[in-house]
Enzyme design. Structure first.
Site, short mmCIF file in Angstrom:
data_model
loop_
_atom_site.label_atom_id
_atom_site.label_comp_id
_atom_site.label_asym_id
_atom_site.label_seq_id
_atom_site.Cartn_x
_atom_site.Cartn_y
_atom_site.Cartn_z
N ASP A 132 -61.42 -36.23 -43.50
CA ASP A 132 -61.78 -35.67 -44.82
C ASP A 132 -63.01 -34.77 -44.78
OD1 ASP A 132 -59.68 -37.15 -45.85
OD2 ASP A 132 -60.96 -38.88 -46.24
N LYS A 187 -60.70 -30.01 -43.02
CA LYS A 187 -59.75 -29.39 -42.08
C LYS A 187 -58.78 -28.48 -42.85
CE LYS A 187 -58.54 -33.48 -40.71
NZ LYS A 187 -59.57 -34.32 -41.36
N GLY A 243 -54.55 -36.06 -45.91
CA GLY A 243 -54.57 -35.34 -47.18
C GLY A 243 -55.47 -34.15 -46.97
N HIS A 244 -54.89 -32.97 -46.86
CA HIS A 244 -55.66 -31.76 -46.54
C HIS A 244 -55.68 -30.84 -47.75
CE1 HIS A 244 -54.78 -32.39 -41.96
NE2 HIS A 244 -55.52 -33.35 -42.49
N GLN A 291 -56.91 -36.53 -39.42
CA GLN A 291 -57.86 -37.64 -39.28
C GLN A 291 -59.18 -37.16 -38.64
OE1 GLN A 291 -54.24 -38.49 -38.42
NE2 GLN A 291 -54.37 -38.72 -40.60
#
Ligand code: GDP
Ligand code: IMO
Ligand code: MG
Length: 477
Positions: A22, A25, A50-51, A227
Protein backbone atom coordinates in the site's frame (compact mmCIF):
# COMPACT_ATOMS: atom_id res chain seq x y z
CA UNK A 1 16.48 15.39 -12.99
CA UNK A 2 13.84 14.83 -15.64
CA UNK A 3 11.92 11.64 -16.25
CA UNK A 4 13.66 11.32 -19.63
CA UNK A 5 17.03 11.34 -17.89
CA UNK A 6 15.91 8.77 -15.34
CA UNK A 7 14.72 6.48 -18.13
CA UNK A 8 17.68 6.99 -20.48
CA UNK A 9 18.87 3.64 -21.82
CA UNK A 10 16.33 1.79 -19.66
CA UNK A 11 14.30 -1.08 -21.17
CA UNK A 12 12.81 -2.52 -17.98
CA UNK A 13 11.39 -0.82 -14.88
CA UNK A 14 9.92 -2.54 -11.81
CA UNK A 15 7.67 -0.72 -9.37
CA UNK A 16 7.82 -2.69 -6.14
CA UNK A 17 7.26 -1.96 -2.46
CA UNK A 18 9.93 -1.86 0.25
CA UNK A 19 7.46 -1.97 3.17
CA UNK A 20 4.23 -3.82 4.04
CA UNK A 21 2.31 -2.89 0.89
CA UNK A 22 0.00 0.00 0.00
CA UNK A 23 2.78 2.43 -0.78
CA UNK A 24 1.54 3.71 -4.16
CA UNK A 25 2.44 0.96 -6.65
CA UNK A 26 -0.83 1.68 -8.46
CA UNK A 27 0.06 5.36 -8.87
CA UNK A 28 3.53 4.59 -10.22
CA UNK A 29 2.45 1.70 -12.41
CA UNK A 30 0.04 4.11 -14.09
CA UNK A 31 2.72 6.83 -14.14
CA UNK A 32 5.21 4.73 -16.10
CA UNK A 33 2.61 2.85 -18.15
CA UNK A 34 0.98 6.05 -19.38
CA UNK A 35 4.16 7.88 -20.38
CA UNK A 36 6.67 5.20 -21.18
CA UNK A 37 5.99 1.42 -21.16
CA UNK A 38 4.86 -0.71 -24.10
CA UNK A 39 4.10 -3.68 -21.84
CA UNK A 40 2.95 -3.77 -18.20
CA UNK A 41 3.11 -7.12 -16.41
CA UNK A 42 2.29 -8.36 -12.93
CA UNK A 43 4.01 -11.42 -11.53
CA UNK A 44 2.84 -12.10 -7.98
CA UNK A 45 -0.21 -12.35 -5.73
CA UNK A 46 -3.83 -12.10 -6.68
CA UNK A 47 -6.80 -10.03 -5.65
CA UNK A 48 -5.37 -9.51 -2.18
CA UNK A 49 -3.82 -6.44 -3.82
CA UNK A 50 -5.62 -3.11 -4.05
CA UNK A 51 -3.84 -0.68 -6.36
CA UNK A 52 -5.28 2.82 -6.54
CA UNK A 53 -4.87 5.01 -9.58
CA UNK A 54 -5.97 8.65 -9.65
CA UNK A 55 -6.12 10.44 -12.97
CA UNK A 56 -7.48 13.99 -13.11
CA UNK A 57 -9.01 13.49 -9.70
CA UNK A 58 -10.87 10.30 -10.72
CA UNK A 59 -10.02 7.28 -8.60
CA UNK A 60 -9.96 3.65 -9.73
CA UNK A 61 -8.87 0.61 -7.70
CA UNK A 62 -7.42 -2.46 -9.46
CA UNK A 63 -7.08 -5.83 -7.75
CA UNK A 64 -5.81 -8.14 -10.49
CA UNK A 65 -5.37 -6.39 -13.82
CA UNK A 66 -2.30 -4.11 -13.89
CA UNK A 67 -3.02 -0.39 -14.02
CA UNK A 68 -1.47 -0.19 -17.51
CA UNK A 69 -4.73 -1.52 -18.97
CA UNK A 70 -6.06 2.03 -19.29
CA UNK A 71 -3.57 2.49 -22.15
CA UNK A 72 -4.85 -0.53 -24.10
CA UNK A 73 -6.36 1.59 -26.85
CA UNK A 74 -2.83 2.81 -27.67
CA UNK A 75 -1.84 -0.78 -28.47
CA UNK A 76 -0.02 -1.24 -25.16
CA UNK A 77 0.09 -4.77 -23.75
CA UNK A 78 -1.00 -5.82 -20.26
CA UNK A 79 -0.01 -9.18 -18.77
CA UNK A 80 -1.17 -11.26 -15.81
CA UNK A 81 1.92 -13.39 -15.28
CA UNK A 82 2.75 -17.00 -14.46
CA UNK A 83 3.47 -16.25 -10.79
CA UNK A 84 0.00 -14.92 -10.05
CA UNK A 85 -3.03 -16.66 -8.58
CA UNK A 86 -6.24 -15.85 -10.42
CA UNK A 87 -9.79 -15.78 -9.11
CA UNK A 88 -11.76 -16.13 -12.34
CA UNK A 89 -14.91 -14.47 -10.99
CA UNK A 90 -12.92 -11.45 -9.83
CA UNK A 91 -11.09 -11.21 -13.14
CA UNK A 92 -14.40 -11.40 -15.01
CA UNK A 93 -15.89 -8.67 -12.87
CA UNK A 94 -12.82 -6.46 -13.45
CA UNK A 95 -13.41 -6.96 -17.18
CA UNK A 96 -17.08 -5.97 -16.68
CA UNK A 97 -15.93 -2.82 -14.90
CA UNK A 98 -13.60 -1.97 -17.77
CA UNK A 99 -16.54 -2.44 -20.14
CA UNK A 100 -18.67 -0.06 -18.15
CA UNK A 101 -15.84 2.49 -17.93
CA UNK A 102 -15.33 2.24 -21.70
CA UNK A 103 -11.76 0.93 -21.32
CA UNK A 104 -10.73 -1.62 -23.97
CA UNK A 105 -8.68 -4.74 -23.19
CA UNK A 106 -7.82 -6.07 -26.62
CA UNK A 107 -4.14 -6.50 -25.71
CA UNK A 108 -4.65 -8.26 -22.39
CA UNK A 109 -2.78 -11.55 -21.85
CA UNK A 110 -3.35 -14.08 -19.09
CA UNK A 111 -0.68 -16.68 -18.42
CA UNK A 112 -1.81 -20.27 -18.95
CA UNK A 113 0.68 -21.13 -16.22
CA UNK A 114 -0.89 -18.93 -13.53
CA UNK A 115 -2.65 -20.86 -10.77
CA UNK A 116 -6.38 -20.61 -10.19
CA UNK A 117 -7.99 -19.61 -6.91
CA UNK A 118 -10.83 -22.13 -6.58
CA UNK A 119 -14.00 -21.45 -4.56
CA UNK A 120 -12.80 -23.93 -1.91
CA UNK A 121 -9.56 -21.94 -1.53
CA UNK A 122 -11.59 -18.86 -0.63
CA UNK A 123 -13.67 -20.88 1.85
CA UNK A 124 -10.56 -22.32 3.46
CA UNK A 125 -8.95 -18.87 3.73
CA UNK A 126 -12.03 -17.48 5.43
CA UNK A 127 -12.04 -20.25 8.01
CA UNK A 128 -11.56 -18.94 11.52
CA UNK A 129 -7.87 -19.54 11.95
CA UNK A 130 -6.94 -16.89 9.39
CA UNK A 131 -8.90 -14.13 11.09
CA UNK A 132 -6.82 -11.60 12.98
CA UNK A 133 -9.45 -11.32 15.69
CA UNK A 134 -8.87 -14.97 16.53
CA UNK A 135 -5.11 -14.64 16.64
CA UNK A 136 -4.52 -15.48 12.96
CA UNK A 137 -2.50 -13.48 10.46
CA UNK A 138 -5.49 -11.47 9.24
CA UNK A 139 -5.35 -12.49 5.60
CA UNK A 140 -7.52 -10.66 3.08
CA UNK A 141 -9.69 -13.81 2.87
CA UNK A 142 -9.31 -14.04 -0.90
CA UNK A 143 -7.97 -17.60 -1.04
CA UNK A 144 -4.37 -16.57 -1.71
CA UNK A 145 -2.64 -18.82 0.85
CA UNK A 146 -4.65 -21.98 0.09
CA UNK A 147 -4.15 -21.53 -3.67
CA UNK A 148 -0.37 -21.07 -3.36
CA UNK A 149 -0.28 -24.02 -0.93
CA UNK A 150 -1.76 -26.26 -3.61
CA UNK A 151 0.71 -24.84 -6.13
CA UNK A 152 3.70 -25.59 -3.90
CA UNK A 153 2.31 -29.06 -3.16
CA UNK A 154 2.19 -29.61 -6.94
CA UNK A 155 -1.53 -30.20 -7.08
CA UNK A 156 -2.66 -26.70 -8.09
CA UNK A 157 -5.02 -26.03 -10.97
CA UNK A 158 -3.41 -23.92 -13.66
CA UNK A 159 -5.32 -21.61 -15.98
CA UNK A 160 -4.62 -23.92 -18.90
CA UNK A 161 -6.13 -26.89 -17.00
CA UNK A 162 -9.51 -25.16 -17.19
CA UNK A 163 -9.83 -26.06 -20.84
CA UNK A 164 -9.36 -29.80 -20.41
CA UNK A 165 -12.42 -30.79 -18.42
CA UNK A 166 -11.41 -34.42 -17.75
CA UNK A 167 -8.12 -33.34 -16.27
CA UNK A 168 -9.88 -30.54 -14.40
CA UNK A 169 -12.44 -32.95 -12.94
CA UNK A 170 -9.63 -35.26 -11.78
CA UNK A 171 -7.83 -32.44 -10.06
CA UNK A 172 -10.96 -31.17 -8.34
CA UNK A 173 -11.79 -34.74 -7.26
CA UNK A 174 -8.37 -34.95 -5.59
CA UNK A 175 -9.08 -31.65 -3.83
CA UNK A 176 -12.42 -33.01 -2.63
CA UNK A 177 -10.60 -35.95 -1.01
CA UNK A 178 -8.01 -33.68 0.53
CA UNK A 179 -10.51 -31.16 1.89
CA UNK A 180 -13.50 -33.33 2.92
CA UNK A 181 -14.85 -30.60 5.19
CA UNK A 182 -15.47 -28.47 2.09
CA UNK A 183 -18.07 -30.95 0.69
CA UNK A 184 -16.79 -30.23 -2.81
CA UNK A 185 -19.16 -31.30 -5.57
CA UNK A 186 -16.94 -31.69 -8.63
CA UNK A 187 -19.68 -31.08 -11.20
CA UNK A 188 -20.98 -28.05 -9.35
CA UNK A 189 -17.54 -26.46 -9.18
CA UNK A 190 -16.98 -27.04 -12.91
CA UNK A 191 -20.42 -25.59 -13.75
CA UNK A 192 -19.75 -22.57 -11.60
CA UNK A 193 -16.37 -21.85 -13.20
CA UNK A 194 -17.34 -22.58 -16.81
CA UNK A 195 -18.77 -19.17 -17.80
CA UNK A 196 -15.80 -17.35 -16.27
CA UNK A 197 -13.31 -19.72 -17.89
CA UNK A 198 -14.98 -19.09 -21.25
CA UNK A 199 -14.85 -15.36 -20.64
CA UNK A 200 -11.08 -15.31 -20.05
CA UNK A 201 -10.15 -18.00 -22.58
CA UNK A 202 -9.43 -15.59 -25.48
CA UNK A 203 -6.71 -13.91 -23.42
CA UNK A 204 -4.77 -17.03 -22.39
CA UNK A 205 -1.23 -17.15 -23.75
CA UNK A 206 2.22 -18.52 -23.06
CA UNK A 207 3.11 -15.15 -21.53
CA UNK A 208 6.66 -16.23 -20.69
CA UNK A 209 7.39 -16.83 -24.37
CA UNK A 210 5.70 -13.49 -25.14
CA UNK A 211 7.83 -11.68 -22.54
CA UNK A 212 10.99 -13.19 -23.98
CA UNK A 213 9.91 -12.05 -27.44
CA UNK A 214 9.14 -8.52 -26.18
CA UNK A 215 12.54 -8.32 -24.49
CA UNK A 216 14.21 -9.40 -27.73
CA UNK A 217 12.26 -6.80 -29.71
CA UNK A 218 13.43 -4.05 -27.37
CA UNK A 219 9.94 -3.24 -26.07
CA UNK A 220 9.82 -1.09 -22.94
CA UNK A 221 8.64 -3.28 -20.09
CA UNK A 222 7.16 -2.30 -16.75
CA UNK A 223 6.68 -4.76 -13.90
CA UNK A 224 3.93 -3.88 -11.44
CA UNK A 225 4.78 -5.35 -8.04
CA UNK A 226 2.15 -6.42 -5.54
CA UNK A 227 2.25 -6.48 -1.72
CA UNK A 228 5.69 -5.53 -0.34
CA UNK A 229 9.12 -6.86 0.58
CA UNK A 230 8.23 -7.17 4.28
CA UNK A 231 5.22 -9.31 3.29
CA UNK A 232 7.28 -11.63 1.08
CA UNK A 233 7.13 -15.34 1.93
CA UNK A 234 10.90 -15.40 1.47
CA UNK A 235 12.03 -12.11 3.02
CA UNK A 236 9.14 -10.83 5.14
CA UNK A 237 8.13 -11.18 8.78
CA UNK A 238 7.18 -14.86 8.47
CA UNK A 239 4.59 -16.21 9.27
CA UNK A 240 2.89 -12.80 9.15
CA UNK A 241 3.35 -12.54 5.39
CA UNK A 242 1.55 -13.30 2.17
CA UNK A 243 2.22 -16.53 0.25
CA UNK A 244 4.26 -15.23 -2.68
CA UNK A 245 7.74 -13.76 -3.00
CA UNK A 246 6.88 -10.16 -3.79
CA UNK A 247 10.52 -9.02 -3.82
CA UNK A 248 12.22 -7.90 -7.03
CA UNK A 249 13.37 -11.50 -7.57
CA UNK A 250 9.88 -12.97 -7.20
CA UNK A 251 8.27 -10.23 -9.26
CA UNK A 252 10.68 -10.79 -12.14
CA UNK A 253 10.38 -14.58 -11.86
CA UNK A 254 6.61 -14.22 -11.85
CA UNK A 255 6.67 -12.92 -15.41
CA UNK A 256 9.42 -15.24 -16.68
CA UNK A 257 12.35 -12.83 -16.24
CA UNK A 258 15.29 -12.63 -13.90
CA UNK A 259 16.02 -9.78 -11.47
CA UNK A 260 19.14 -9.04 -13.49
CA UNK A 261 16.94 -8.21 -16.49
CA UNK A 262 15.52 -5.22 -14.59
CA UNK A 263 17.37 -2.01 -15.41
CA UNK A 264 15.50 0.27 -13.01
CA UNK A 265 14.00 -1.40 -9.93
CA UNK A 266 12.17 1.24 -7.88
CA UNK A 267 11.29 0.29 -4.31
CA UNK A 268 8.50 2.42 -2.88
CA UNK A 269 8.70 3.68 0.69
CA UNK A 270 5.97 5.68 2.43
CA UNK A 271 7.66 8.60 4.14
CA UNK A 272 7.77 9.82 6.90
CA UNK A 273 5.09 7.37 8.06
CA UNK A 274 4.34 3.80 7.02
CA UNK A 275 1.50 1.31 7.42
CA UNK A 276 0.70 -2.34 7.87
CA UNK A 277 -2.64 -4.19 7.47
CA UNK A 278 -3.28 -7.44 9.30
CA UNK A 279 -1.28 -8.93 12.16
CA UNK A 280 2.46 -9.10 12.74
CA UNK A 281 5.35 -7.17 14.25
CA UNK A 282 5.65 -3.46 13.44
CA UNK A 283 8.34 -1.84 15.61
CA UNK A 284 7.43 1.80 14.97
CA UNK A 285 3.65 1.40 15.28
CA UNK A 286 2.09 4.42 16.98
CA UNK A 287 0.18 3.08 19.96
CA UNK A 288 2.05 -0.26 19.81
CA UNK A 289 0.11 -3.39 20.81
CA UNK A 290 -2.94 -1.34 21.65
CA UNK A 291 -3.12 -0.12 18.05
CA UNK A 292 -2.53 -3.63 16.69
CA UNK A 293 -5.48 -5.09 18.60
CA UNK A 294 -7.69 -2.04 18.01
CA UNK A 295 -7.15 -2.35 14.23
CA UNK A 296 -7.99 -6.06 14.40
CA UNK A 297 -11.39 -5.40 15.96
CA UNK A 298 -14.58 -4.70 14.03
CA UNK A 299 -16.06 -1.24 14.31
CA UNK A 300 -13.15 1.00 13.39
CA UNK A 301 -13.91 1.82 9.79
CA UNK A 302 -13.21 5.28 8.45
CA UNK A 303 -16.83 6.24 9.18
CA UNK A 304 -16.61 4.93 12.75
CA UNK A 305 -13.41 6.88 13.40
CA UNK A 306 -14.82 10.10 11.93
CA UNK A 307 -17.90 9.77 14.12
CA UNK A 308 -16.00 8.81 17.23
CA UNK A 309 -13.65 11.78 16.97
CA UNK A 310 -16.30 14.32 16.06
CA UNK A 311 -14.94 15.16 12.62
CA UNK A 312 -17.48 16.74 10.27
CA UNK A 313 -18.18 14.50 7.25
CA UNK A 314 -20.80 13.44 4.76
CA UNK A 315 -21.58 9.90 3.73
CA UNK A 316 -23.78 8.80 0.87
CA UNK A 317 -23.78 5.65 -1.29
CA UNK A 318 -20.63 4.46 0.44
CA UNK A 319 -18.76 7.66 -0.49
CA UNK A 320 -17.39 9.42 2.55
CA UNK A 321 -16.12 12.97 2.36
CA UNK A 322 -14.30 15.03 4.97
CA UNK A 323 -11.58 17.64 5.19
CA UNK A 324 -8.34 15.79 5.90
CA UNK A 325 -6.98 19.04 7.31
CA UNK A 326 -9.86 19.54 9.71
CA UNK A 327 -8.54 21.30 12.85
CA UNK A 328 -9.49 18.24 14.93
CA UNK A 329 -7.37 15.96 12.70
CA UNK A 330 -4.43 18.39 12.91
CA UNK A 331 -4.83 18.35 16.68
CA UNK A 332 -4.78 14.53 16.64
CA UNK A 333 -1.68 14.22 14.43
CA UNK A 334 0.13 16.43 16.93
CA UNK A 335 -1.21 14.60 19.98
CA UNK A 336 1.26 13.51 22.65
CA UNK A 337 -0.76 10.34 23.02
CA UNK A 338 0.74 8.11 20.31
CA UNK A 339 -2.38 5.96 19.90
CA UNK A 340 -4.46 9.07 19.15
CA UNK A 341 -1.69 10.42 16.92
CA UNK A 342 -1.84 7.17 14.91
CA UNK A 343 -5.60 7.53 14.36
CA UNK A 344 -5.03 11.16 13.32
CA UNK A 345 -2.41 10.13 10.75
CA UNK A 346 -4.73 7.37 9.46
CA UNK A 347 -7.50 9.94 8.93
CA UNK A 348 -5.16 12.59 7.48
CA UNK A 349 -3.56 10.15 5.02
CA UNK A 350 -6.73 8.14 4.37
CA UNK A 351 -5.16 4.84 5.37
CA UNK A 352 -8.00 2.36 5.06
CA UNK A 353 -7.55 -0.85 3.03
CA UNK A 354 -8.29 -0.54 -0.69
CA UNK A 355 -9.26 -4.24 -0.69
CA UNK A 356 -10.88 -4.84 2.69
CA UNK A 357 -11.60 -1.35 4.09
CA UNK A 358 -9.72 -2.29 7.27
CA UNK A 359 -7.97 0.49 9.20
CA UNK A 360 -4.25 0.34 8.36
CA UNK A 361 -1.91 0.35 11.34
CA UNK A 362 0.29 3.46 11.29
CA UNK A 363 3.86 4.21 12.47
CA UNK A 364 6.90 6.32 11.57
CA UNK A 365 9.03 5.22 8.63
CA UNK A 366 11.49 2.57 9.72
CA UNK A 367 14.89 3.17 8.05
CA UNK A 368 16.27 -0.07 9.54
CA UNK A 369 13.60 -2.08 7.69
CA UNK A 370 14.09 0.07 4.57
CA UNK A 371 17.84 -0.62 4.56
CA UNK A 372 17.12 -4.36 4.65
CA UNK A 373 14.52 -4.07 1.88
CA UNK A 374 16.83 -1.95 -0.26
CA UNK A 375 19.56 -4.54 0.00
CA UNK A 376 17.20 -7.11 -1.57
CA UNK A 377 15.19 -4.91 -3.95
CA UNK A 378 18.03 -2.68 -5.15
CA UNK A 379 18.85 0.71 -3.69
CA UNK A 380 16.68 3.00 -5.83
CA UNK A 381 13.61 4.33 -4.10
CA UNK A 382 10.42 6.32 -4.55
CA UNK A 383 9.11 8.15 -1.47
CA UNK A 384 5.34 8.64 -1.27
CA UNK A 385 2.78 10.56 0.75
CA UNK A 386 4.85 13.15 2.67
CA UNK A 387 2.20 15.67 1.55
CA UNK A 388 -0.48 13.96 3.63
CA UNK A 389 1.22 14.94 6.90
CA UNK A 390 1.40 18.67 6.37
CA UNK A 391 0.49 20.36 9.62
CA UNK A 392 2.64 18.12 11.81
CA UNK A 393 4.77 20.00 14.34
CA UNK A 394 7.47 17.35 14.12
CA UNK A 395 8.02 13.96 12.51
CA UNK A 396 10.36 11.09 13.27
CA UNK A 397 12.36 8.47 11.39
CA UNK A 398 13.60 5.28 13.06
CA UNK A 399 17.36 4.65 12.68
CA UNK A 400 17.89 1.87 15.21
CA UNK A 401 16.33 -0.72 17.50
CA UNK A 402 17.17 -0.53 21.17
CA UNK A 403 17.10 -3.71 23.26
CA UNK A 404 18.33 -3.32 26.82
CA UNK A 405 21.57 -1.37 26.55
CA UNK A 406 22.22 -2.39 22.93
CA UNK A 407 21.25 -0.53 19.79
CA UNK A 408 21.05 -2.51 16.57
CA UNK A 409 20.83 -1.18 13.04
CA UNK A 410 20.00 -4.59 11.60
CA UNK A 411 16.50 -5.76 10.68
CA UNK A 412 15.45 -9.26 11.65
CA UNK A 413 12.67 -11.53 10.44
CA UNK A 414 12.33 -12.87 13.97
CA UNK A 415 9.03 -11.56 15.33
CA UNK A 416 10.15 -11.88 18.96
CA UNK A 417 13.22 -9.75 18.28
CA UNK A 418 11.20 -7.16 16.41
CA UNK A 419 8.61 -6.98 19.18
CA UNK A 420 11.28 -6.48 21.81
CA UNK A 421 12.82 -3.53 19.93
CA UNK A 422 12.28 0.08 21.02
CA UNK A 423 12.77 2.31 18.01
CA UNK A 424 15.53 4.91 18.18
CA UNK A 425 14.23 8.02 16.49
CA UNK A 426 15.61 11.19 15.04
CA UNK A 427 13.06 14.03 15.09
CA UNK A 428 12.65 16.63 12.38
CA UNK A 429 10.66 19.82 12.18
CA UNK A 430 7.22 19.53 10.58
CA UNK A 431 6.20 21.32 7.40
CA UNK A 432 3.22 22.92 5.69
CA UNK A 433 1.54 22.20 2.39
CA UNK A 434 3.87 20.62 -0.21
CA UNK A 435 1.30 19.34 -2.73
CA UNK A 436 2.14 22.01 -5.32
CA UNK A 437 5.93 21.60 -5.16
CA UNK A 438 7.45 20.13 -8.32
CA UNK A 439 11.19 20.33 -7.66
CA UNK A 440 13.39 18.77 -5.02
CA UNK A 441 15.03 22.14 -4.34
CA UNK A 442 11.70 23.61 -3.24
CA UNK A 443 10.88 20.92 -0.68
CA UNK A 444 10.97 22.09 2.96
CA UNK A 445 14.45 22.06 4.47
CA UNK A 446 13.62 19.54 7.21
CA UNK A 447 12.14 17.07 4.71
CA UNK A 448 15.26 17.35 2.52
CA UNK A 449 17.40 16.79 5.60
CA UNK A 450 15.39 13.65 6.48
CA UNK A 451 15.68 12.36 2.89
CA UNK A 452 19.44 12.96 2.98
CA UNK A 453 19.81 11.09 6.30
CA UNK A 454 17.58 8.28 5.05
CA UNK A 455 19.61 7.80 1.87
CA UNK A 456 22.84 7.79 3.84
CA UNK A 457 21.56 5.28 6.39
CA UNK A 458 20.05 2.88 3.85
CA UNK A 459 22.88 3.31 1.30
CA UNK A 460 20.07 3.93 -1.15
CA UNK A 461 19.16 6.68 -3.56
CA UNK A 462 15.79 8.42 -3.70
CA UNK A 463 14.92 8.87 -7.37
CA UNK A 464 11.37 10.19 -7.03
CA UNK A 465 9.32 11.99 -4.36
CA UNK A 466 5.55 11.81 -4.70
CA UNK A 467 3.51 14.69 -3.28
CA UNK A 468 -0.04 13.61 -4.12
CA UNK A 469 -2.04 10.72 -5.58
CA UNK A 470 -2.31 12.18 -9.08
CA UNK A 471 0.18 11.48 -11.88
CA UNK A 472 1.17 15.12 -11.99
CA UNK A 473 2.03 15.29 -8.29
CA UNK A 474 5.47 13.81 -8.80
CA UNK A 475 9.04 15.09 -8.39
CA UNK A 476 11.83 13.27 -10.23
CA UNK A 477 15.08 14.02 -8.42
P1 GDP B 1 -0.58 0.18 -3.59
O1 GDP B 1 -1.23 -1.04 -3.06
O2 GDP B 1 0.89 0.21 -3.37
O3 GDP B 1 -0.93 0.45 -5.03
O4 GDP B 1 -1.17 1.42 -2.76
P2 GDP B 1 -2.72 1.67 -2.39
O5 GDP B 1 -3.44 2.10 -3.62
O6 GDP B 1 -3.26 0.51 -1.63
O7 GDP B 1 -2.58 2.84 -1.34
C1 GDP B 1 -1.88 4.01 -1.62
C2 GDP B 1 -2.84 5.20 -1.47
O8 GDP B 1 -2.10 6.40 -1.44
C3 GDP B 1 -3.80 5.35 -2.63
O9 GDP B 1 -5.01 5.88 -2.16
C4 GDP B 1 -3.09 6.35 -3.54
O10 GDP B 1 -4.00 7.08 -4.36
C5 GDP B 1 -2.45 7.24 -2.53
N1 GDP B 1 -1.18 7.88 -2.92
C6 GDP B 1 -0.15 7.38 -3.64
N2 GDP B 1 0.89 8.24 -3.66
C7 GDP B 1 0.50 9.32 -2.92
C8 GDP B 1 1.14 10.53 -2.53
O11 GDP B 1 2.29 10.80 -2.83
N3 GDP B 1 0.41 11.38 -1.75
C9 GDP B 1 -0.86 11.11 -1.36
N4 GDP B 1 -1.50 12.00 -0.61
N5 GDP B 1 -1.48 9.98 -1.69
C10 GDP B 1 -0.81 9.09 -2.46
P1 IMO C 1 -1.00 -4.29 -2.16
O1 IMO C 1 -0.53 -4.88 -3.47
C1 IMO C 1 -1.14 -4.62 2.18
C2 IMO C 1 -1.48 -8.65 3.88
C3 IMO C 1 -2.80 -9.00 4.55
C4 IMO C 1 -2.32 -9.99 5.59
C5 IMO C 1 -1.20 -10.74 4.87
C6 IMO C 1 -1.63 -12.06 4.26
O2 IMO C 1 -2.26 -3.51 -2.26
O3 IMO C 1 0.10 -3.53 -1.52
P2 IMO C 1 -3.11 -12.72 2.15
O4 IMO C 1 -4.54 -12.41 1.82
O5 IMO C 1 -2.13 -12.25 1.13
O6 IMO C 1 -2.90 -14.15 2.51
O7 IMO C 1 -2.82 -11.88 3.51
O8 IMO C 1 -0.76 -9.87 3.84
N1 IMO C 1 -1.61 -8.16 2.48
C7 IMO C 1 -1.47 -6.88 2.12
N2 IMO C 1 -1.26 -5.78 2.87
N3 IMO C 1 -1.20 -4.53 0.83
C8 IMO C 1 -1.39 -5.62 0.07
O9 IMO C 1 -1.35 -5.58 -1.27
C9 IMO C 1 -1.56 -6.87 0.71
N4 IMO C 1 -1.77 -8.12 0.28
C10 IMO C 1 -1.79 -8.90 1.37
O10 IMO C 1 -3.40 -7.87 5.13
O11 IMO C 1 -1.73 -9.32 6.67
MG1 MG D 1 -2.84 -1.57 -1.84
Amino acid sequence: MTLDNLLKGVQTVAVICNQWGDTGKGKFSDYFASQWADVTARGTGGNNAGHTVVVNGIKKVFHLIPAGITNDSLGKITILGNGMVIDLEVLSSELDELDSDGVSYNNLMLSGDANVIMPYHVNRDRAKHQSQKNGGIGSTGRGIGPSYSDKIARRGIMVRDLFDEDNLANKIRKASELYPEQNINVEEVIERLRPYAERVHPFVRDTVAEMHRFMGEGKKILLEGAQGLLLSIEHGTYPYVTSSDCSLNGTAGGVGLSAKDIDLPLGIVKFPFMTRVGAGPFPTELGGNMSESYCAEEGHTRLDELQEHGIPHTSSNGKIEYNWRDPRIIEMINSEDFFTQGIGIRLAASEYGATTGRPRRVGWTDAVAAKYASRINGGLMILTKPDSLSGLNEFKICYGYERGSEVSETFSRDGELLRSASPVYKSYQGYGDIGDIRSHGNLPRSLKEAIYDFEKFTSGKVAVVSVGPDREETIVI
